[in-house]
Design a protein around this motif. Structure first.
Motif, PDB file in Angstrom:
ATOM      1  N   MET A   1       0.838  -1.182   0.000  1.00 48.27           N
ATOM      2  CA  MET A   1       0.000   0.000   0.000  1.00 48.27           C
ATOM      3  C   MET A   1       0.884   1.246   0.000  1.00 48.27           C
ATOM      4  O   MET A   1       1.828   1.336   0.778  1.00 48.27           O
ATOM      5  CB  MET A   1      -0.897   0.029   1.226  1.00 48.27           C
ATOM      6  N   MET A   2       0.578   2.159  -0.887  1.00 42.71           N
ATOM      7  CA  MET A   2       1.291   3.429  -0.969  1.00 42.71           C
ATOM      8  C   MET A   2       0.265   4.545  -1.118  1.00 42.71           C
ATOM      9  O   MET A   2      -0.502   4.542  -2.072  1.00 42.71           O
ATOM     10  CB  MET A   2       2.220   3.457  -2.185  1.00 42.71           C
ATOM     11  N   TRP A   3       0.249   5.457  -0.163  1.00 42.23           N
ATOM     12  CA  TRP A   3      -0.642   6.626  -0.205  1.00 42.23           C
ATOM     13  C   TRP A   3      -2.107   6.226  -0.364  1.00 42.23           C
ATOM     14  O   TRP A   3      -2.882   6.896  -1.041  1.00 42.23           O
ATOM     15  CB  TRP A   3      -0.212   7.604  -1.292  1.00 42.23           C
ATOM     16  N   GLY A   4      -2.486   5.098   0.210  1.00 45.21           N
ATOM     17  CA  GLY A   4      -3.874   4.661   0.172  1.00 45.21           C
ATOM     18  C   GLY A   4      -4.250   3.832  -1.040  1.00 45.21           C
ATOM     19  O   GLY A   4      -5.417   3.520  -1.228  1.00 45.21           O
ATOM     20  N   ALA A   5      -3.283   3.453  -1.853  1.00 44.98           N
ATOM     21  CA  ALA A   5      -3.558   2.656  -3.055  1.00 44.98           C
ATOM     22  C   ALA A   5      -2.697   1.395  -3.048  1.00 44.98           C
ATOM     23  O   ALA A   5      -1.601   1.378  -2.493  1.00 44.98           O
ATOM     24  CB  ALA A   5      -3.259   3.467  -4.309  1.00 44.98           C
ATOM     25  N   LYS A   6      -3.199   0.356  -3.676  1.00 41.58           N
ATOM     26  CA  LYS A   6      -2.447  -0.884  -3.817  1.00 41.58           C
ATOM     27  C   LYS A   6      -1.713  -0.823  -5.159  1.00 41.58           C
ATOM     28  O   LYS A   6      -2.265  -1.142  -6.215  1.00 41.58           O
ATOM     29  CB  LYS A   6      -3.397  -2.080  -3.770  1.00 41.58           C
ATOM     30  N   VAL A   7      -0.465  -0.376  -5.119  1.00 40.94           N
ATOM     31  CA  VAL A   7       0.332  -0.172  -6.333  1.00 40.94           C
ATOM     32  C   VAL A   7       0.938  -1.509  -6.751  1.00 40.94           C
ATOM     33  O   VAL A   7       1.556  -2.200  -5.945  1.00 40.94           O
ATOM     34  CB  VAL A   7       1.433   0.878  -6.101  1.00 40.94           C
ATOM     35  N   LYS A   8       0.738  -1.861  -8.013  1.00 43.05           N
ATOM     36  CA  LYS A   8       1.279  -3.108  -8.546  1.00 43.05           C
ATOM     37  C   LYS A   8       2.747  -2.899  -8.903  1.00 43.05           C
ATOM     38  O   LYS A   8       3.111  -1.904  -9.512  1.00 43.05           O
ATOM     39  CB  LYS A   8       0.499  -3.562  -9.787  1.00 43.05           C
ATOM     40  N   THR A   9       3.557  -3.841  -8.511  1.00 43.08           N
ATOM     41  CA  THR A   9       4.997  -3.767  -8.794  1.00 43.08           C
ATOM     42  C   THR A   9       5.338  -4.700  -9.938  1.00 43.08           C
ATOM     43  O   THR A   9       4.613  -5.657 -10.191  1.00 43.08           O
ATOM     44  CB  THR A   9       5.809  -4.148  -7.537  1.00 43.08           C
ATOM     45  N   PRO A  10       6.394  -4.462 -10.651  1.00 46.24           N
ATOM     46  CA  PRO A  10       7.350  -3.371 -10.459  1.00 46.24           C
ATOM     47  C   PRO A  10       6.784  -2.051 -10.986  1.00 46.24           C
ATOM     48  O   PRO A  10       6.046  -2.025 -11.962  1.00 46.24           O
ATOM     49  CB  PRO A  10       8.567  -3.785 -11.287  1.00 46.24           C
ATOM     50  N   VAL A  11       7.140  -0.984 -10.305  1.00 39.36           N
ATOM     51  CA  VAL A  11       6.709   0.354 -10.694  1.00 39.36           C
ATOM     52  C   VAL A  11       7.781   0.954 -11.594  1.00 39.36           C
ATOM     53  O   VAL A  11       8.956   0.913 -11.272  1.00 39.36           O
ATOM     54  CB  VAL A  11       6.511   1.245  -9.447  1.00 39.36           C
ATOM     55  N   ASP A  12       7.363   1.484 -12.728  1.00 41.70           N
ATOM     56  CA  ASP A  12       8.306   2.113 -13.652  1.00 41.70           C
ATOM     57  C   ASP A  12       8.021   3.608 -13.681  1.00 41.70           C
ATOM     58  O   ASP A  12       7.526   4.151 -14.669  1.00 41.70           O
ATOM     59  CB  ASP A  12       8.169   1.503 -15.049  1.00 41.70           C
ATOM     60  N   MET A  13       8.303   4.275 -12.527  1.00 42.05           N
ATOM     61  CA  MET A  13       8.009   5.694 -12.404  1.00 42.05           C
ATOM     62  C   MET A  13       8.817   6.238 -11.227  1.00 42.05           C
ATOM     63  O   MET A  13       8.918   5.578 -10.195  1.00 42.05           O
ATOM     64  CB  MET A  13       6.502   5.870 -12.160  1.00 42.05           C
ATOM     65  N   PRO A  14       9.389   7.432 -11.352  1.00 45.01           N
ATOM     66  CA  PRO A  14      10.095   8.033 -10.215  1.00 45.01           C
ATOM     67  C   PRO A  14       9.149   8.259  -9.036  1.00 45.01           C
ATOM     68  O   PRO A  14       7.945   8.470  -9.216  1.00 45.01           O
ATOM     69  CB  PRO A  14      10.601   9.374 -10.758  1.00 45.01           C
ATOM     70  N   ASP A  15       9.690   8.233  -7.833  1.00 47.22           N
ATOM     71  CA  ASP A  15       8.873   8.331  -6.628  1.00 47.22           C
ATOM     72  C   ASP A  15       8.035   9.602  -6.557  1.00 47.22           C
ATOM     73  O   ASP A  15       6.879   9.561  -6.144  1.00 47.22           O
ATOM     74  CB  ASP A  15       9.753   8.234  -5.376  1.00 47.22           C
ATOM     75  N   ASP A  16       8.599  10.747  -6.944  1.00 48.17           N
ATOM     76  CA  ASP A  16       7.827  11.996  -6.869  1.00 48.17           C
ATOM     77  C   ASP A  16       6.652  11.983  -7.837  1.00 48.17           C
ATOM     78  O   ASP A  16       5.558  12.421  -7.513  1.00 48.17           O
ATOM     79  CB  ASP A  16       8.716  13.225  -7.084  1.00 48.17           C
ATOM     80  N   MET A  17       6.855  11.451  -9.033  1.00 53.29           N
ATOM     81  CA  MET A  17       5.785  11.347 -10.023  1.00 53.29           C
ATOM     82  C   MET A  17       4.745  10.329  -9.561  1.00 53.29           C
ATOM     83  O   MET A  17       3.533  10.562  -9.690  1.00 53.29           O
ATOM     84  CB  MET A  17       6.363  10.939 -11.385  1.00 53.29           C
ATOM     85  N   LEU A  18       5.191   9.223  -9.003  1.00 55.28           N
ATOM     86  CA  LEU A  18       4.301   8.180  -8.504  1.00 55.28           C
ATOM     87  C   LEU A  18       3.388   8.729  -7.413  1.00 55.28           C
ATOM     88  O   LEU A  18       2.165   8.565  -7.467  1.00 55.28           O
ATOM     89  CB  LEU A  18       5.130   7.010  -7.972  1.00 55.28           C
ATOM     90  N   LYS A  19       3.969   9.393  -6.428  1.00 55.35           N
ATOM     91  CA  LYS A  19       3.179   9.954  -5.327  1.00 55.35           C
ATOM     92  C   LYS A  19       2.169  10.970  -5.837  1.00 55.35           C
ATOM     93  O   LYS A  19       0.997  10.951  -5.446  1.00 55.35           O
ATOM     94  CB  LYS A  19       4.106  10.606  -4.303  1.00 55.35           C
ATOM     95  N   ASP A  20       2.599  11.843  -6.734  1.00 57.71           N
ATOM     96  CA  ASP A  20       1.715  12.858  -7.295  1.00 57.71           C
ATOM     97  C   ASP A  20       0.556  12.210  -8.058  1.00 57.71           C
ATOM     98  O   ASP A  20      -0.602  12.593  -7.886  1.00 57.71           O
ATOM     99  CB  ASP A  20       2.505  13.796  -8.205  1.00 57.71           C
TER     100      ASP A  20
END
Length: 97
Positions: A1-20
């Protein structure tokens, strides 16, 4: 869980863009009272936001069940699930130039 969402990995996005992207999407979905009626507007709003903030050409897909095979720019792909008050939504965002 990240910021209230179940993010599927692997993530192909920088952390700041992902959070936004996750926080902006969750905010838009929480404001939407009837996704069946206003879902297209939410998707268009998110696409416009991503294009302005992170440069064009973003694609946004939100739904319950869908499959995909997309070609995207490196470090510009995200897929996650978010549980709304009514049901669960799958969200896919990717940039293709």
């Amino acid at each position: 869980m990240m910021w209230g969402a179940k993010v599927k990995t692997p993530v192909d996005m920088p952390d700041d863009m992902l959070k936004d992207a996750v926080q902006t999407t969750i905010g838009a979905l929480q404001e939407c009272e009837n996704f069946d009626k206003d879902g297209n507007e939410v998707v268009a709003q998110l696409k416009k936001y991503m294009d302005q903030k992170w440069t064009p050409n973003w694609h946004v897909v939100i739904g319950k069940n869908f499959g995909s095979f997309v070609t995207h720019e490196t470090r510009c792909f995200l897929y996650f699930y978010y549980q709304t008050n009514q049901d669960s939504k799958a969200v896919m965002m990717y940039k293709a130039g």
